[in-house]
Write an enzyme that holds these catalytic residues in place. Structure first.
Site, mmCIF file in Angstrom:
data_model
loop_
_atom_site.group_PDB
_atom_site.id
_atom_site.type_symbol
_atom_site.label_atom_id
_atom_site.label_comp_id
_atom_site.label_asym_id
_atom_site.label_seq_id
_atom_site.Cartn_x
_atom_site.Cartn_y
_atom_site.Cartn_z
ATOM 1 N N ARG A 15 5.213 -2.244 15.208
ATOM 2 C CA ARG A 15 5.798 -2.021 13.876
ATOM 3 C C ARG A 15 6.098 -3.280 13.240
ATOM 4 N NH1 ARG A 15 9.812 -3.920 10.786
ATOM 5 N NH2 ARG A 15 10.931 -4.251 12.818
ATOM 6 N N HIS A 207 17.089 -10.794 17.274
ATOM 7 C CA HIS A 207 15.527 -10.461 16.739
ATOM 8 C C HIS A 207 15.406 -11.702 15.872
ATOM 9 C CE1 HIS A 207 12.927 -7.554 14.601
ATOM 10 N NE2 HIS A 207 13.017 -8.726 13.584
ATOM 11 N N CYS A 240 7.424 -9.839 7.313
ATOM 12 C CA CYS A 240 8.098 -8.855 6.662
ATOM 13 C C CYS A 240 7.391 -8.947 5.216
ATOM 14 C CB CYS A 240 9.396 -9.017 6.580
ATOM 15 S SG CYS A 240 10.287 -7.805 5.559
HETATM 16 P P1 HMG Z 1 12.477 4.014 -3.239
HETATM 17 O O1 HMG Z 1 11.583 4.027 -4.257
HETATM 18 O O2 HMG Z 1 14.106 3.731 -3.803
HETATM 19 O O3 HMG Z 1 12.888 5.822 -2.743
HETATM 20 O O4 HMG Z 1 12.207 3.535 -1.895
HETATM 21 P P2 HMG Z 1 13.384 6.837 -3.637
HETATM 22 O O5 HMG Z 1 14.364 7.851 -2.747
HETATM 23 O O6 HMG Z 1 13.709 6.555 -5.222
HETATM 24 O O7 HMG Z 1 11.946 7.741 -3.744
HETATM 25 C C1 HMG Z 1 10.722 6.918 -4.423
HETATM 26 C C2 HMG Z 1 9.308 7.858 -3.723
HETATM 27 O O8 HMG Z 1 9.382 7.253 -2.405
HETATM 28 C C3 HMG Z 1 9.302 9.224 -3.778
HETATM 29 O O9 HMG Z 1 8.222 9.745 -3.942
HETATM 30 C C4 HMG Z 1 9.678 9.577 -2.297
HETATM 31 O O10 HMG Z 1 9.643 10.923 -1.795
HETATM 32 C C5 HMG Z 1 9.283 8.451 -1.511
HETATM 33 P P3 HMG Z 1 7.356 9.897 -5.120
HETATM 34 O O11 HMG Z 1 8.257 11.156 -5.647
HETATM 35 O O12 HMG Z 1 7.450 8.739 -6.224
HETATM 36 O O13 HMG Z 1 5.927 10.420 -4.893
HETATM 37 N N1 HMG Z 1 10.067 8.068 -0.183
HETATM 38 C C6 HMG Z 1 9.652 8.139 0.791
HETATM 39 N N2 HMG Z 1 8.263 8.388 1.641
HETATM 40 C C7 HMG Z 1 8.088 8.311 2.725
HETATM 41 N N3 HMG Z 1 9.018 7.998 3.532
HETATM 42 C C8 HMG Z 1 10.245 7.674 3.261
HETATM 43 C C9 HMG Z 1 10.529 7.827 1.827
HETATM 44 N N4 HMG Z 1 11.697 7.688 1.046
HETATM 45 C C10 HMG Z 1 11.409 7.742 -0.325
HETATM 46 N N5 HMG Z 1 11.358 7.584 3.951
HETATM 47 C C11 HMG Z 1 12.438 3.086 0.447
HETATM 48 C C12 HMG Z 1 13.158 3.450 -0.720
HETATM 49 C C13 HMG Z 1 13.591 2.532 1.651
HETATM 50 C C14 HMG Z 1 11.694 4.500 0.915
HETATM 51 C C15 HMG Z 1 11.330 2.011 0.089
HETATM 52 O O14 HMG Z 1 12.208 0.872 -0.181
HETATM 53 C C16 HMG Z 1 10.598 1.552 1.360
HETATM 54 O O15 HMG Z 1 9.982 2.324 2.003
HETATM 55 N N6 HMG Z 1 10.921 0.241 1.883
HETATM 56 C C17 HMG Z 1 10.299 -0.208 2.914
HETATM 57 C C18 HMG Z 1 10.806 -1.142 3.663
HETATM 58 C C19 HMG Z 1 10.226 -1.951 5.020
HETATM 59 O O16 HMG Z 1 9.405 -0.951 5.634
HETATM 60 N N7 HMG Z 1 10.509 -2.972 5.033
HETATM 61 C C20 HMG Z 1 9.973 -3.422 6.570
HETATM 62 C C21 HMG Z 1 10.945 -3.000 7.351
HETATM 63 S S1 HMG Z 1 12.346 -3.827 7.622
HETATM 64 C C22 HMG Z 1 11.974 -5.106 8.684
HETATM 65 O O17 HMG Z 1 10.930 -5.603 8.710
HETATM 66 C C23 HMG Z 1 13.137 -6.046 9.184
HETATM 67 C C24 HMG Z 1 13.535 -6.005 10.270
HETATM 68 O O18 HMG Z 1 12.288 -6.366 11.328
HETATM 69 C C25 HMG Z 1 14.621 -6.915 11.070
HETATM 70 C C26 HMG Z 1 14.261 -8.405 10.414
HETATM 71 O O19 HMG Z 1 13.470 -9.089 10.831
HETATM 72 O O20 HMG Z 1 15.189 -8.687 9.548
HETATM 73 C C27 HMG Z 1 13.879 -4.508 10.868
HETATM 74 MG MG MG Z 2 11.830 -8.422 11.765
#
Ligand code: HMG
Ligand code: MG
Length: 307
Positions: A15, A207, A240
């Site tokens: 992931r 992490h 990220c």
């Molecule tokens: P948003 O645009 O605010 O969501 O995104 P929304 O609710 O306004 O919806 C907009 C569109 O997204 C809609 O589709 C929804 O259906 C769709 P449309 O009508 O435009 O076709 N949607 C989704 N589709 C699939 N799966 C979902 C989903 N939710 C809404 N769950 C959202 C909000 C959170 C979805 C967006 O910002 C996002 O996907 N962000 C990705 C963040 C991410 O994955 N970041 C990397 C992981 S975190 C990380 O790496 C840190 C970590 O490792 C720890 C560290 O190191 O710090 C964990």
């Molecule tokens: Mg991370």
């Protein structure tokens, strides 16, 4: 010193490691990676995330990857779910654990999940409730607990605040993440202690991204606090998408080498883990980021020559 005798490593390579890769990694390769990791003895694997494919295209094959894994009993498979839409999509894949992910920094919360810290908690609350009702374990990732690419230094009080909010909605475990790898041991200890104001030592993990080469030192600093759970990424893969320049997590091979060298048990077969790291590095067409992986792999080649 309060060193644990056993450490649980959560493998986040499939992931966190792959989410930022520009080239599409086919589901079959991700599945093979998970198979190799579990064969190496990893008991917890963060497989994928149910996030928007527009935001993170590499994770768009989440359901296909989860469906393709030949599960081992005793292995916990986790997925990231930022909201109810993600959780509902993930349910069909039968994850053992879900991860809600928030940030100690307001700016990072906005960039990563498009909402404020307080709004994120409102989104997570029904996810946590539904997951726990379904018997699914809930972990919370707390990003930017030491530094933020947009806000700079993050005070431990911000970490304590977020950990308190996570606890309040029923998150069972929190991971203290140094997302951009700027932390040094004492700062990371302060961030961990802030989480420990709300969570038991058995319910926290570290992490650490390795951008500044501090991740092993930070791991040791947390071991000295008695922390015994850490995330790590095979071959040091990752980054990220919303933290430019941040490199991968500390390499799992390097953490295993450190721990075994200190007589701390992990249940992991380092040789098989190195093979898993080599498999994914070969696919990506670049050398592993694991120092121990590189050293042991090179030594193997040298002994082959001698034979
Ligand atoms: P948003 O645009 O605010 O969501 O995104 P929304 O609710 O306004 O919806 C907009 C569109 O997204 C809609 O589709 C929804 O259906 C769709 P449309 O009508 O435009 O076709 N949607 C989704 N589709 C699939 N799966 C979902 C989903 N939710 C809404 N769950 C959202 C909000 C959170 C979805 C967006 O910002 C996002 O996907 N962000 C990705 C963040 C991410 O994955 N970041 C990397 C992981 S975190 C990380 O790496 C840190 C970590 O490792 C720890 C560290 O190191 O710090 C964990
Ligand atoms: Mg991370």
């Amino acid at each position: 010193m309060n060193l644990p005798t056993h450490v649980k490593l959560v493998e986040v390579g499939p992931r966190d490691g792959l989410q930022n890769e520009k080239q599409t990694v086919p589901a079959a390769v991700k599945i093979e990676l998970v198979h190799r990791l579990q064969a190496a003895g990893l008991k917890e694997i963060e497989v994928t995330s149910f996030v928007s494919p527009k935001w993170v295209p590499q994770m768009a094959d989440n359901a296909e990857v989860m469906a393709g894994i030949a599960r081992h009993s005793g292995v916990r498979y986790s997925v990231l779910t930022p909201n109810m839409k993600g959780f509902e999509a993930a349910l069909a894949s039968r994850p053992d654990e879900i991860v809600v992910f928030g940030a100690a920094s307001e700016a990072f919360s906005q960039k990563n999940i498009n909402c404020s810290i307080s709004e994120s908690i409102d989104r997570f609350a029904p996810v946590v409730q539904a997951a726990r009702a379904a018997g699914i374990y809930v972990r919370g990732a707390m990003s930017c607990t030491v530094g933020c690419p947009y806000e700079g230094d993050i005070a431990p009080a911000r970490v304590s605040y977020l950990a308190g909010l996570m606890k309040g909605i029923g998150v069972q475990h929190v991971g203290v993440a140094d997302t951009i790898g700027v932390g040094t041991p004492l700062k990371v200890q302060r961030a961990m202690e802030a989480a420990l104001q709300h969570y038991d030592i058995n319910d926290v993990s570290g992490h650490f991204h390795d951008t500044y080469g501090q991740a092993l030192a930070n791991t040791l600093a947390c071991l000295q606090l008695g922390v015994w759970q850490f995330d790590a990424s095979v071959a040091g893969l990752g980054g990220c998408p919303y933290a430019k320049g941040a490199t991968g997590n500390v390499a799992t091979e390097d953490v295993v080498y450190l721990l075994h060298g200190m007589g701390i048990d992990t249940g992991i077969d380092l040789d098989k883990l190195i093979d898993a790291g080599q498999f994914i590095s070969d696919f990506l067409g670049r050398p592993t980021n694991s120092r121990a992986g590189k050293a042991i792999y090179t030594k193997r080649g040298a002994s082959d020559v001698r034979c």
